[in-house]
Design an enzyme around this catalytic site. Structure first.
Site, PDB file in Angstrom:
ATOM      1  CD  GLU A 183       0.156  -1.292   3.207  1.00 14.84           C
ATOM      2  OE1 GLU A 183       0.377  -2.265   2.441  1.00 14.84           O
ATOM      3  OE2 GLU A 183       0.249  -1.367   4.447  1.00 14.84           O
ATOM      4  CG  HIS A 236      -5.786  -5.607   1.173  1.00 16.12           C
ATOM      5  ND1 HIS A 236      -6.220  -6.331   2.263  1.00 16.12           N
ATOM      6  CD2 HIS A 236      -4.531  -5.199   1.483  1.00 16.12           C
ATOM      7  CE1 HIS A 236      -5.275  -6.355   3.188  1.00 16.12           C
ATOM      8  NE2 HIS A 236      -4.227  -5.688   2.739  1.00 16.12           N
ATOM      9  CD  GLU A 237      -2.193  -3.937  -1.005  1.00 17.62           C
ATOM     10  OE1 GLU A 237      -1.849  -3.189  -0.070  1.00 17.62           O
ATOM     11  OE2 GLU A 237      -2.143  -5.183  -0.905  1.00 17.62           O
ATOM     12  CG  HIS A 261      -3.360  -0.994   3.623  1.00 14.24           C
ATOM     13  ND1 HIS A 261      -3.373  -1.225   4.981  1.00 14.24           N
ATOM     14  CD2 HIS A 261      -3.055  -2.181   3.043  1.00 14.24           C
ATOM     15  CE1 HIS A 261      -3.095  -2.511   5.205  1.00 14.24           C
ATOM     16  NE2 HIS A 261      -2.902  -3.114   4.046  1.00 14.24           N
ATOM     17  CD  GLU A 315      -1.942  -5.593   6.350  1.00 13.94           C
ATOM     18  OE1 GLU A 315      -2.924  -5.727   5.591  1.00 13.94           O
ATOM     19  OE2 GLU A 315      -0.905  -4.984   6.004  1.00 13.94           O
ATOM     20  CG  ASP A 325      10.373 -10.226   6.532  1.00 13.78           C
ATOM     21  OD1 ASP A 325       9.423  -9.419   6.448  1.00 13.78           O
ATOM     22  OD2 ASP A 325      11.545  -9.939   6.227  1.00 13.78           O
ATOM     23  CE1 TYR A 360      -1.801  -9.885   6.723  1.00 19.10           C
ATOM     24  CE2 TYR A 360      -3.101  -8.751   5.073  1.00 19.10           C
ATOM     25  CZ  TYR A 360      -1.873  -9.076   5.610  1.00 19.10           C
ATOM     26  OH  TYR A 360      -0.741  -8.581   5.034  1.00 19.10           O
TER      27      TYR A 360
HETATM   28  N1  BES Z   1       0.914  -4.391   3.784  1.00 14.79           N
HETATM   29  C1  BES Z   1       0.665  -5.693   3.274  1.00 14.79           C
HETATM   30  C2  BES Z   1       1.917  -6.451   2.949  1.00 14.79           C
HETATM   31  C3  BES Z   1       2.845  -6.642   4.125  1.00 14.79           C
HETATM   32  C4  BES Z   1       2.376  -6.880   5.416  1.00 14.79           C
HETATM   33  C5  BES Z   1       4.212  -6.605   3.913  1.00 14.79           C
HETATM   34  C6  BES Z   1       3.267  -7.043   6.468  1.00 14.79           C
HETATM   35  C7  BES Z   1       5.094  -6.772   4.957  1.00 14.79           C
HETATM   36  C8  BES Z   1       4.635  -6.998   6.231  1.00 14.79           C
HETATM   37  C9  BES Z   1      -0.248  -5.639   2.061  1.00 14.79           C
HETATM   38  O1  BES Z   1      -1.222  -4.656   2.149  1.00 14.79           O
HETATM   39  C10 BES Z   1      -0.986  -6.938   2.021  1.00 14.79           C
HETATM   40  O2  BES Z   1      -1.649  -7.219   2.988  1.00 14.79           O
HETATM   41  N2  BES Z   1      -0.875  -7.694   0.956  1.00 14.79           N
HETATM   42  C11 BES Z   1      -1.623  -8.906   0.799  1.00 14.79           C
HETATM   43  C12 BES Z   1      -2.928  -8.576   0.140  1.00 14.79           C
HETATM   44  C13 BES Z   1      -4.022  -9.562   0.278  1.00 14.79           C
HETATM   45  C14 BES Z   1      -4.369  -9.856   1.704  1.00 14.79           C
HETATM   46  C15 BES Z   1      -5.266  -9.037  -0.454  1.00 14.79           C
HETATM   47  C16 BES Z   1      -0.780  -9.833  -0.067  1.00 14.79           C
HETATM   48  O3  BES Z   1       0.258  -9.384  -0.540  1.00 14.79           O
HETATM   49  O4  BES Z   1      -1.133 -10.977  -0.244  1.00 14.79           O
HETATM   50 ZN    ZN Z   2      -2.551  -5.165   3.739  1.00 17.40          ZN
END
Ligand code: BES
Ligand code: ZN
Length: 621
Positions: free
Chosen positions: A291, A315-316, A319, A338, A393, A401
């Protein structure tokens, strides 16, 4: 909150290194255990970046100038976060009067990187750091031309969340610190640079690009992409940056973005970031989306041709309210980002695509949550998760979520949708441009919804959601009619009462396919696998979500005809949501040698994060 916040109520002992903070019996609210920065003494308010992207040597080099606010009368050293940075010189002083100062790098922590300690002259409010990144920077991927859609030009993108901004900029790498930024990015002439800032769709490709992000953002939202990029508008405020090969398909797939933006504003308050554009990345991007403000970074693997995977865009975009406007104060509070965003995503999908789509998205989310609850230790099922001493990570899961979203859905059901929407709009306004803790949120809830609806809500139950593993008894269980119809049919097929070709799959979207496949038992017979595959052409599926669900079944059952596709999939896509479960399943189902061979083959093209987490899966710690 940022300053002077509830978050400061519980600060760590002075001079405690993050390592020592871990000694507390319980994690403390508002303490960021993932930063070395002494944010009680100094706060970075603005960043000026001047970086050159050297594609030959795979380094970013140049200068970061930090404007800092002093919070103490004393003159302690300034401690910044870095990881694998080569620091060449540091100057500090007041305004433009900067002089060389002493600096030293401390001991490296395997998760957190290396603290950079800078001796500041009295009263100094500006620090200029000359540095360059490592070719292995954890937050940067340098791509060879053959890894791009066009195959002619190299590509670079950054991914800072959670704690990787420090691998390309020395700064206070904590979500509690918000700063504005300006940047000058120098690239090879034929490439275009874009950032999480004010991108000018009309800019000329000349190799020097200027950016301005006038709203204060946390470091994890600083982002840069460089490639053979072109722009195509989708609406008045929305557009897409992509390689020319993907530009039209992307703009078509995501053409509803402007509608999404409008319905979200109507329901949750104004969009505060000016434009909203998408950057389509190469398939090695380790996430579905990120995001980055004004410019979400998006995997190309969701361009399915039928908009079936565009919940990712919702989703993005969401955010922009939950996360970018109201930000988690530490990674323990990630569910505030999330969980709220997942809840909003479903609502946006309903506004734009209607009830059936909403019900299916909700039901799939619920099943994802159940799957994660089944294979995780209790302590990792807690929304306000204790992350001390852990690599963010590695901790990544669906819990913040989907459990977060389900919790908000329960609140919505109890107080009524209209009332809950109003609550959310007020919440975003109240905490706009602040970083808040779980406890800040709970306090706000006490003062608003709990006061208004004391007979409908209880703090005890809310605490159970936030601080206990699992989900409370009587939690809502989202369901979809479209899915309920699939269960008996799948069962009849499993029982041999009907043939696969008898199943009426006409009009099934990816959601139904995923539900159908994910609901299969652990083991299927060779015959069953062959019948499914020949009837539905699953090994050939172009929808990456469907292909993934099918490949998981194939791996669990050693279905050899899918092996070539499995290899192609793992080599071609770096999205961890797909890659990690597949390698894990291979390791658990007698395909260790194959997993190793494919991983080693794919590795040169993988993002550093994908390499890190999957090396663990394949080679252990
Ligand atoms: N912000 C997150 C990605 C993220 C979270 C990176 C924590 C590093 C640490 C992003 O918005 C996300 O949640 N992406 C998901 C989207 C899906 C749930 C629709 C993805 O990449 O799968
Ligand atoms: Zn997210």
């Amino acid at each position: 909150m940022e300053k002077p916040p509830a978050a400061t109520a519980n600060q760590p002992q002075k001079d405690a290194a993050p390592g020592q903070k871990t000694a507390d019996a319980e994690p403390k609210s508002g303490v960021d255990y993932h930063s070395f920065a002494n944010t009680d003494d100094y706060r970075v308010k603005h960043l000026d970046l001047d970086l050159t992207a050297d594609f030959d040597n795979k380094v970013l080099k140049g200068e970061a100038i930090l404007d800092i606010q002093r919070l103490t009368q004393k003159n302690p050293s300034l401690i910044l976060d870095t990881r694998d940075l080569d620091i060449k010189a540091v100057r500090a002083g007041v305004g433009n009067n900067l002089k060389d100062v002493k600096f030293s790098l401390g001991k490296t922590d395997p998760h957190l990187g290396t603290p950079l300690k800078i001796e500041l002259p009295k009263g100094a409010n500006r620090v200029a750091i000359q540095y360059q990144t490592s070719p292995d920077a954890s937050g940067v991927q340098w791509l060879e031309p053959q890894q791009t859609a066009g195959k002619k030009h190299p590509f670079l993108f950054t991914q800072a969340q959670a704690i990787h901004a420090r691998s390309f900029i020395p700064l206070q790498d904590s979500p509690q610190v918000r700063m504005t930024y300006k940047a000058t990015i120098r690239t090879p002439k034929e490439l275009l640079a874009v950032m999480s800032a004010n991108n000018d769709p009309e800019t000329e490709k000349d190799g020097v690009y200027e950016f301005d992000m006038p709203q204060p953002i946390p470091s994890y939202l600083i982002a840069l992409g460089i490639g053979n990029l072109e722009f195509k508008p989708m609406g008045e405020r929305t557009g897409v940056y992509a390689e020319p090969e993907l530009l039209d398909a992307s703009a078509k797939e995501f053409e509803d973005t402007e509608d999404m933006l409008e319905v979200t504003e109507e329901n949750y308050g104004p969009y505060r970031w000016d434009r909203y554009d998408l950057l389509i990345l190469p398939p090695s991007f380790p996430f579905g989306g990120m995001e980055n403000p004004r410019l979400s970074f998006i995997t190309p693997t969701v361009i399915a041709g039928d908009k079936s995977l565009v919940a990712l865009i919702a989703h993005e975009l969401a955010h922009s309210w939950s996360g970018n406007l109201v930000t988690n104060a530490s990674w323990r509070d990630l569910w505030l980002n999330e969980g709220f965003t997942t809840y909003l995503t479903n609502r946006i999908m309903q506004f734009v695509y209607g009830d059936e789509r909403y019900n299916m998205e909700m039901a799939l989310g619920y099943d994802d949550l159940q799957a994660d609850l089944n294979d995780r230790p209790d302590k990792d099922e807690i929304m306000a998760i204790d992350m001390r001493g852990r690599d963010p990570d590695e901790v990544f899961s669906n819990i913040p979520y989907e459990k977060g979203s389900l919790f908000l859905y329960e609140l919505e059901q109890k107080v009524g949708r209209e009332n809950f929407d109003k609550f959310l709009m007020d919440y975003f306004n109240n905490f706009a441009f602040q970083s808040i803790t779980t406890e800040d949120f709970l306090k706000y809830l006490d003062e608003t919804l709990l006061k208004q609806y004391p007979d409908k809500l209880s703090r005890e139950r809310i605490n159970q959601w936030v601080f206990e593993p699992g989900i409370p008894e009587g939690a809502p269980h989202p369901q979809s009619d479209a899915f309920s119809k699939i269960d008996p049919v799948r069962q009849q097929w499993l029982d041999g009462k009907i043939k696969a070709s008898d199943i009426d799959t006409k009009g099934w979207t990816f959601h139904q396919w995923k539900y159908f496949l994910d609901g299969m038992p652990e083991k299927l017979t060779e015959e069953q696998l062959k019948e499914l595959d020949s009837t539905f052409k699953l090994t050939q599926s172009k929808n990456n979500e469907v292909a993934f669900s099918w490949l998981m079944i194939a791996v669990r059952n050693n279905y050899a005809p899918a092996n070539a596709r499995l290899e192609e999939f793992l080599v071609g896509i770096g999205r961890n949501k797909f890659v990690r479960p597949l390698y894990r399943a291979m390791m658990e189902n007698g395909m260790e040698d194959e997993a190793k061979r494919i991983f080693e083959k794919a590795k040169p093209g993988y993002h550093p994060l994908t390499v890190k987490v999957n090396s663990k899966v394949i080679y252990g710690d």
